[in-house]
Design an enzyme around this catalytic site. Sequence first.
Site, PDB file in Angstrom:
ATOM      1  N   ASN A   9      89.125 -20.298  63.341  1.00 19.04           N
ATOM      2  CA  ASN A   9      88.142 -21.450  63.280  1.00 19.04           C
ATOM      3  C   ASN A   9      88.103 -22.243  64.842  1.00 19.04           C
ATOM      4  O   ASN A   9      89.302 -22.872  65.357  1.00 19.04           O
ATOM      5  CB  ASN A   9      88.793 -22.560  62.377  1.00 19.04           C
ATOM      6  CG  ASN A   9      87.974 -23.957  62.467  1.00 19.04           C
ATOM      7  OD1 ASN A   9      87.094 -23.935  63.149  1.00 19.04           O
ATOM      8  ND2 ASN A   9      88.452 -24.970  61.908  1.00 19.04           N
ATOM      9  N   LYS A  11      86.550 -24.661  66.015  1.00 16.50           N
ATOM     10  CA  LYS A  11      86.342 -25.884  66.313  1.00 16.50           C
ATOM     11  C   LYS A  11      85.188 -26.186  67.497  1.00 16.50           C
ATOM     12  O   LYS A  11      84.377 -25.213  67.472  1.00 16.50           O
ATOM     13  CB  LYS A  11      87.635 -26.806  66.504  1.00 16.50           C
ATOM     14  CG  LYS A  11      88.723 -26.339  65.260  1.00 16.50           C
ATOM     15  CD  LYS A  11      89.871 -27.204  65.237  1.00 16.50           C
ATOM     16  CE  LYS A  11      90.543 -26.754  64.165  1.00 16.50           C
ATOM     17  NZ  LYS A  11      91.837 -27.594  63.997  1.00 16.50           N
ATOM     18  N   HIS A  95      87.180 -28.905  55.632  1.00 20.78           N
ATOM     19  CA  HIS A  95      88.228 -29.091  56.492  1.00 20.78           C
ATOM     20  C   HIS A  95      88.656 -30.463  56.751  1.00 20.78           C
ATOM     21  O   HIS A  95      88.088 -31.229  56.609  1.00 20.78           O
ATOM     22  CB  HIS A  95      87.701 -28.681  57.847  1.00 20.78           C
ATOM     23  CG  HIS A  95      88.860 -28.035  58.832  1.00 20.78           C
ATOM     24  ND1 HIS A  95      89.303 -29.059  59.646  1.00 20.78           N
ATOM     25  CD2 HIS A  95      89.367 -27.133  59.230  1.00 20.78           C
ATOM     26  CE1 HIS A  95      90.387 -28.820  60.361  1.00 20.78           C
ATOM     27  NE2 HIS A  95      90.632 -27.405  60.163  1.00 20.78           N
ATOM     28  N   GLU A  97      89.446 -32.091  59.092  1.00 22.83           N
ATOM     29  CA  GLU A  97      88.737 -32.888  60.214  1.00 22.83           C
ATOM     30  C   GLU A  97      87.275 -33.397  59.740  1.00 22.83           C
ATOM     31  O   GLU A  97      87.076 -34.657  59.996  1.00 22.83           O
ATOM     32  CB  GLU A  97      88.555 -32.221  61.507  1.00 22.83           C
ATOM     33  CG  GLU A  97      89.980 -32.087  62.243  1.00 22.83           C
ATOM     34  CD  GLU A  97      90.003 -30.643  62.753  1.00 22.83           C
ATOM     35  OE1 GLU A  97      89.151 -29.822  63.291  1.00 22.83           O
ATOM     36  OE2 GLU A  97      91.057 -30.215  63.161  1.00 22.83           O
ATOM     37  N   GLU A 167      95.920 -26.158  54.469  1.00 17.28           N
ATOM     38  CA  GLU A 167      96.234 -26.492  55.724  1.00 17.28           C
ATOM     39  C   GLU A 167      96.920 -28.052  55.950  1.00 17.28           C
ATOM     40  O   GLU A 167      96.139 -28.871  55.770  1.00 17.28           O
ATOM     41  CB  GLU A 167      94.954 -26.702  56.491  1.00 17.28           C
ATOM     42  CG  GLU A 167      94.149 -25.318  56.780  1.00 17.28           C
ATOM     43  CD  GLU A 167      93.388 -25.383  58.025  1.00 17.28           C
ATOM     44  OE1 GLU A 167      93.241 -24.066  58.705  1.00 17.28           O
ATOM     45  OE2 GLU A 167      92.726 -26.328  58.174  1.00 17.28           O
ATOM     46  N   GLY A 173      97.232 -28.440  64.731  1.00 12.05           N
ATOM     47  CA  GLY A 173      97.121 -28.739  66.272  1.00 12.05           C
ATOM     48  C   GLY A 173      98.405 -29.605  66.622  1.00 12.05           C
ATOM     49  O   GLY A 173      98.182 -29.913  67.905  1.00 12.05           O
ATOM     50  N   SER A 212      98.891 -24.473  63.090  1.00 11.86           N
ATOM     51  CA  SER A 212      99.762 -24.208  64.230  1.00 11.86           C
ATOM     52  C   SER A 212     100.294 -22.645  63.957  1.00 11.86           C
ATOM     53  O   SER A 212     101.591 -22.515  64.445  1.00 11.86           O
ATOM     54  CB  SER A 212     101.029 -25.096  64.466  1.00 11.86           C
ATOM     55  OG  SER A 212     100.447 -26.386  64.752  1.00 11.86           O
TER      56      SER A 212
HETATM   57  P1  13P Z   1      95.570 -25.067  64.616  1.00 13.86           P
HETATM   58  O1  13P Z   1      95.931 -23.696  64.289  1.00 13.86           O
HETATM   59  O2  13P Z   1      95.222 -25.358  66.168  1.00 13.86           O
HETATM   60  O3  13P Z   1      96.664 -25.859  64.164  1.00 13.86           O
HETATM   61  O4  13P Z   1      94.374 -25.603  63.651  1.00 13.86           O
HETATM   62  C1  13P Z   1      94.479 -25.018  62.233  1.00 13.86           C
HETATM   63  C2  13P Z   1      93.242 -25.280  61.550  1.00 13.86           C
HETATM   64  O5  13P Z   1      92.702 -26.473  61.562  1.00 13.86           O
HETATM   65  C3  13P Z   1      92.191 -24.471  61.558  1.00 13.86           C
HETATM   66  O6  13P Z   1      91.110 -24.522  60.509  1.00 13.86           O
END
Ligand code: 13P
Length: 253
Positions: A9, A11, A95, A97, A167, A173, A212
């Site tokens: 992803n 982003k 997601h 976010e 997640e 992140g 992560s």
């Molecule tokens: P990270 O791998 O940066 O922690 O993000 C995970 C994520 O949100 C994937 O959709």
Amino acid sequence: MRQPLVAGNWKMNGSTASARALLADIKAGVAAVAKCEVAVCPPFIYLPLAQAELTNTAIAWGAQNLSTEAVGAFTGEISAAMLLDCGCSYVIVGHSERRTLYGEDDQRVATKFAVALAAGLKPILCVGETLEEREQGITEAVIARQLDAVIAAQGASALAAGVIAYEPVWAIGTGKTATPEQAQQVHAFIRGRVAAQDASVAEGLRILYGGSMKPGNAAELMAQPDIDGGLIGGAALVASDFLGICRAAHDSV
Ligand code: 13P
């Protein structure tokens, strides 16, 4: 046996030049991780580039979001048909976010899941608790609520055509990964909840871990019986890291 899936992803990152370079590097490394299905989810505007670069390769691509609407006066939105037009096979829905920054509630996420399925896209449904929810001891209740919204709308059988990504919000992140035991516990809970409705769908369902994940921690996560791959954020932007995680998935088979 469930084939592992590792999906990147991206982003809101990159440029045409960096996207092209990243796709080329992943393409060059994918043959070495053939037991793992590999997918990338770039920003919408780089989907035609992904289509041009990845058609007739082993790498799938998808989007990070889609509209609930089919066509018309919905400024800034992208429909399922448009994603198909760009050759997408996957789309991420729900997601964290999207849920927290853009107010997508369980109902909206369930609608997006339904719209994606109806179009023939494979939705990657994200679920996960915040740190506060984990500390309150309501992790399973939160996951159950997020999952049940989709099951109630579509039936458990609809999950057969999709993928679930667990997640934990506190691991996204942050560099703070769930331990393999913590992740396995939630993955087993998810599979059990689906099994209560439809055992064969649960058995075939791929449940990815996200938060992560890095080459250094991927192997121990993938070794868990109910972890079937990863949804990768930051590490998906560096080809060697992404391929390292794919390698761990490949080796876990
Ligand atoms: P990270 O791998 O940066 O922690 O993000 C995970 C994520 O949100 C994937 O959709």
